[in-house]
Design an enzyme around this catalytic site. Structure first.
Site, PDB file in Angstrom:
ATOM      1  N   GLY D 141      -9.592  23.758 -12.560  1.00  0.00           N
ATOM      2  CA  GLY D 141      -8.635  23.453 -11.434  1.00  0.00           C
ATOM      3  C   GLY D 141      -7.472  23.919 -11.451  1.00  0.00           C
ATOM      4  O   GLY D 141      -6.715  24.457 -12.584  1.00  0.00           O
ATOM      5  N   CYS D 142      -6.824  24.073 -10.335  1.00  0.00           N
ATOM      6  CA  CYS D 142      -5.373  24.445 -10.144  1.00  0.00           C
ATOM      7  C   CYS D 142      -4.286  23.598 -11.023  1.00  0.00           C
ATOM      8  O   CYS D 142      -3.458  24.463 -11.853  1.00  0.00           O
ATOM      9  CB  CYS D 142      -5.111  24.748  -8.765  1.00  0.00           C
ATOM     10  SG  CYS D 142      -5.329  23.135  -7.809  1.00  0.00           S
ATOM     11  N   TYR D 143      -4.327  22.500 -10.813  1.00  0.00           N
ATOM     12  CA  TYR D 143      -3.252  21.532 -11.648  1.00  0.00           C
ATOM     13  C   TYR D 143      -3.492  21.953 -13.213  1.00  0.00           C
ATOM     14  O   TYR D 143      -2.462  22.044 -13.911  1.00  0.00           O
ATOM     15  CB  TYR D 143      -3.427  20.228 -11.070  1.00  0.00           C
ATOM     16  CG  TYR D 143      -2.805  19.771  -9.732  1.00  0.00           C
ATOM     17  CD1 TYR D 143      -1.491  20.043  -9.539  1.00  0.00           C
ATOM     18  CD2 TYR D 143      -3.632  19.415  -8.940  1.00  0.00           C
ATOM     19  CE1 TYR D 143      -0.948  19.794  -8.121  1.00  0.00           C
ATOM     20  CE2 TYR D 143      -3.057  18.779  -7.552  1.00  0.00           C
ATOM     21  CZ  TYR D 143      -1.711  19.045  -7.209  1.00  0.00           C
ATOM     22  OH  TYR D 143      -1.311  18.771  -6.128  1.00  0.00           O
TER      23      TYR D 143
END
Lengths: 336, 336, 336, 336
Positions: D141-143
């Site tokens: 995921g990006c986070y």
């Protein structure tokens, strides 16, 4: 079709020489200068050898191993090409000096765009052949690039009704106004606003448009140019209302403009629909689209041009001109 | 000056009655409905008694002690005035029902704007007298409000050259397109973009403009209307290129328009310069400015109109119409 | 609950006198000054008698019949209240002069916020009683207003675990940085960016927060304050991670904070959910919300505060202070 | 330093094979899919052979000669690598099918990120060796990409004080939320707002972060993760407050993180200052910076991570993983 510019028929391009050319950017911390530094970094044959900034002298040029120098310390003769991205009124003089020192000099200000300046006007799609031996090049303004490429087929083809003015309603992102600290360009002022400026044919680019349109046709058309400031970073959209001597459908216009620009990689004639800012931002193109207009007695064509003011409207076009002047393949290093 | 609308000469206003009127808002969670709820909350004489929403039924209406109800559960006869902010194609029918139930009904959709709809077209500055006894009112579109108020003095005065079309280049913030979830209105799509839509006189508001301009002059002018979508929340700017039968300086236009609107609190004629979105956003006004155009053979006047699409272009104008129809002082509750 | 500030228990308000007070705004063309001029124009009892601007001297103050004067030409004794919205380092001195000349002086800079400055710190919800006889008032900073009101119940109640710092992660719109022309505040720089600044407890507002938290509890808590610059015009959101000596659910926090601020119209404790910028922008409130945190061993409460930096964070709070100091009803003229 | 991941010591890279690999993108009209199509078009060795879209089936894929097909019509075995950019809950199943059909399958949804899914978690800088023979890869995921790369040296080094939670305050541009039409993502809602969402460790990415941090250290740290929605198109900034067992200056952190990532081209440790969105947008990097914190008793380090959610946070990292799994040089086709 009369007055068809020669270069639009059969652009000649020289064979690409596999060699490296050195480049200097004067005024490298403005928006245009930054863009040029970025483009040069991705060009296969140019090498950036100097970048000047009065405000950031001594600091690192991002993405390079260079440091910004002061323009006055630069030996202009050491670079094959010198890009002058300095303020209007100052930039042209530096370009002249660079040309005298032996470089190909490309001025991105408006200083040298008048026909009597001695510089070659660098709009390759219309006047490419003049650029091949040029030593001093005036890079066109961002607004005129879209206007001239958008209108050239109609003006050169003698289709414009001279008794009615062309209305050119344009909108530009803020980077077109430069990176100097001015209150009217603060985020707190520009955000959530939209306004016209330089109206009534008072904008700096109007004489440049008039001169360019005059070169394209026997009798240059009347026009009104109204720029607006958009709350976006980059991109220009020009919505042009073109009075015609006879009806021309959008479909016919697509064919005519496509023929005119058949060999041009940096002019995109859309088969249908109209371009938006996003169509062109980040790319070295002018995108063109057309629309018919319902229920109108007077023949009129709607032409919309979109371009990135920092690329095809400035740094990209300058690099395109440099490619031509130095004998590189014209498309090298230019984002499509 | 021929064709001068009666109401522009001497607007009559009835004495304000010190009483309270009840108001209902159908479609209260769209942008226009939200704005109306807010304006009604600050109005000294209106009391909001119902607000409908299909998607938020049962939830609290912000700033009030009400809860949203479903439109179908509402007794339309219980409110003195019913504002219909429902989707086009649906809203007009609700307004008819509300009028039949005895309320003053104001439809903010485009459903009832055609002259043969039986509704009164609610643009007070041009046709106020018709509104005073109206029971069913069609609230004008946001774009036509600026176009009609911006052009009325020229058209009514017979100054427009009919052989050349008026070019109307307009830009609107996104709330003009409503609050329905559509991909093309996502932040990720609209931000950093700008584009024309509904071009070629295809926009829903074109017939409304044509009808209005036709009521103002003996021979309605030709025009081209090109709307664009701006990356801002609210506000409309309309840049209009008006062909004239004879030269009219910007200074003369300021005098002529000022005279025309001398008694109108909601039309602001700027003594100099042009309005921007910010001039008008948050206020129930159309702001107008003018510019001369240098070096043009064909007499042409640049007229720029700015307005808040949600206030003078929708909710504010609806409240202004309600004030008139119910006999309140016209300016009550309207932000200036 | 120890250290509960007196004013939070039972705020006393004097009966409103029906009279008019005169007001002057020094530095009226900055964002804060503009906001104050607007608020004063809608206040029932204040009349703006002077507005100063060095850059726009002689021009019309929008929405009034006044013209901007130079501060040096002003007779400070002629106004009942003088609002000083000048740059830090300069504004406080003008406020002292105004107080000496007999006015109630309210300084919106940071010059007089230290306890030893001789000015009264103007945060009514915590220390209202001191304001009622005040002649020289230091208006709180925008960030400290949200931090102090957001944390006061926990700190005054002795709930904060001193062994762990409170983390205060804050984001502000650009108008918080003023209206001076600075490159880093240009639209072209701020748009599509987000960044921290003044990190590591180096921000100007940190000593003010520390002083305020110290007045609320026997042992002031540790904290880290990290502001960020948001690409929006106005509004502050402060996300605060508060270490507690024992678990406190969000629901319990809602009850506790609601009790603490039960008589405060300008502190909004949300029964559920968290406020966003929009909750507070345009209004003279601090909106507060709370969240539980799943799967955490160390008791921690999430507190989010939202406020409009130009209203409750500056001009609105200044007007609230003026209402108190002059004996007007505290809520007069303040948007809710 | 204990628990140091093997791959961070000496990344091994296979010699680049000069050949072409075919690639398919499922879900090619979402923001991530569009980005992948663009990156693949500039990659020297990948050739896009299929792009699916249910909503735009039959339309031209921009910049290519392909047309979008429906996913169901695709023969998954014909591509060397299949990128699955479909909605959560659906994408992982397609990736499994593609792997079974013989392709290297990379799933960009959250479906396969749990350790027991059978897929390899594709964060090369921490666990590169597992990727070299992988057939089914879960793209992070990006986070979590920013959190894990930002915290890894501290966690792996055993420096984090487990008695105090790490506070992770994050902000993301709207493209992180996908391109589906949702009211809360309209320009009219997001513009001029800023708000927290998924607070209290409820966000989908929290288990992924916990799992990743757990792989890095013997005892995984406590943490609180609070994401916010930014009014920008792309980019993530994560401001992390890291409790330490002993003081570590920012300068010492720069050295320690730089050593940890010495061979990593896609992690940029800034020698001074903090990254902003602009530092990372448009590039396949996580940029990291550090700050000391004045006047704090409890040792705490401020770590700020910036990345482009669509590149290093999604499409770029997926291509990086594809380069590794197919034996290409890891940096190929990735913007720096």
């Amino acid at each position: 079709m009369n007055n068809l510019p020669h270069s639009a028929v059969a652009p000649t391009r020289r064979v690409q020489a596999v060699r490296t050319a050195s480049a200097a950017v004067l005024g490298a911390t403005g928006y245009t200068g930054q863009e040029l530094v970025g483009l040069l970094g991705r060009h296969p044959h140019f090498q950036l050898v100097a970048a000047t900034s009065e405000s950031e002298t001594g600091q690192r040029v991002p993405g390079t191993s260079l440091k910004y120098s002061a323009a006055g310390e630069l030996d202009l003769g050491t670079a094959d090409v010198v890009f002058c991205c300095l303020p209007h009124g100052e930039s042209g003089e530096w370009a002249r000096r660079a040309a005298q020192a032996g470089a190909v000099a490309i001025d991105l200000s408006s200083d040298l765009r008048a026909a009597d300046s001695g510089a070659v006007y660098g709009l390759p799609e219309l006047w490419r052949s003049e650029l091949e031996a040029a030593r001093l090049i005036a890079n066109p303004g961002c607004y005129p690039t879209g206007v001239l490429l958008g209108l050239a087929p109609a003006v050169a083809g003698g289709l414009v009704d001279r008794t009615r003015p062309i209305m050119i309603d344009a909108a530009s992102g803020v980077t077109g106004a430069g990176r100097s600290a001015k209150r009217e360009l603060l985020f707190g002022e520009v955000s959530e606003d939209y306004k016209a400026y330089g109206v009534g044919n008072q904008h700096r680019h109007v004489p440049e448009m008039r001169q360019g349109l005059g070169r394209l046709g026997a009798t240059p058309p009347q026009f009104v140019f109204t720029p607006h400031l958009l709350p976006v970073r980059r991109g220009i959209l020009e919505t042009m209302y073109v009075p015609l001597t006879q009806m021309l459908s959008a479909a016919a216009a697509v064919r005519m403009w496509s023929d005119f620009y058949v060999n041009e990689p940096f002019v995109e004639v859309q088969p249908a629909g109209l371009p938006s800012l996003r169509t062109a931002v980040g790319r070295n193109v002018v995108a063109l689209g057309f629309s018919d207009i319902a229920d109108l007695e007077s023949p009129t064509l709607l032409v919309v041009a979109a371009l990135d003011n920092l690329i095809k409207g400035a740094a990209g076009q300058a690099l395109q001109n440099a490619n031509i002047a130095l004998g590189f393949e014209e498309r090298l290093g230019l984002p499509l």
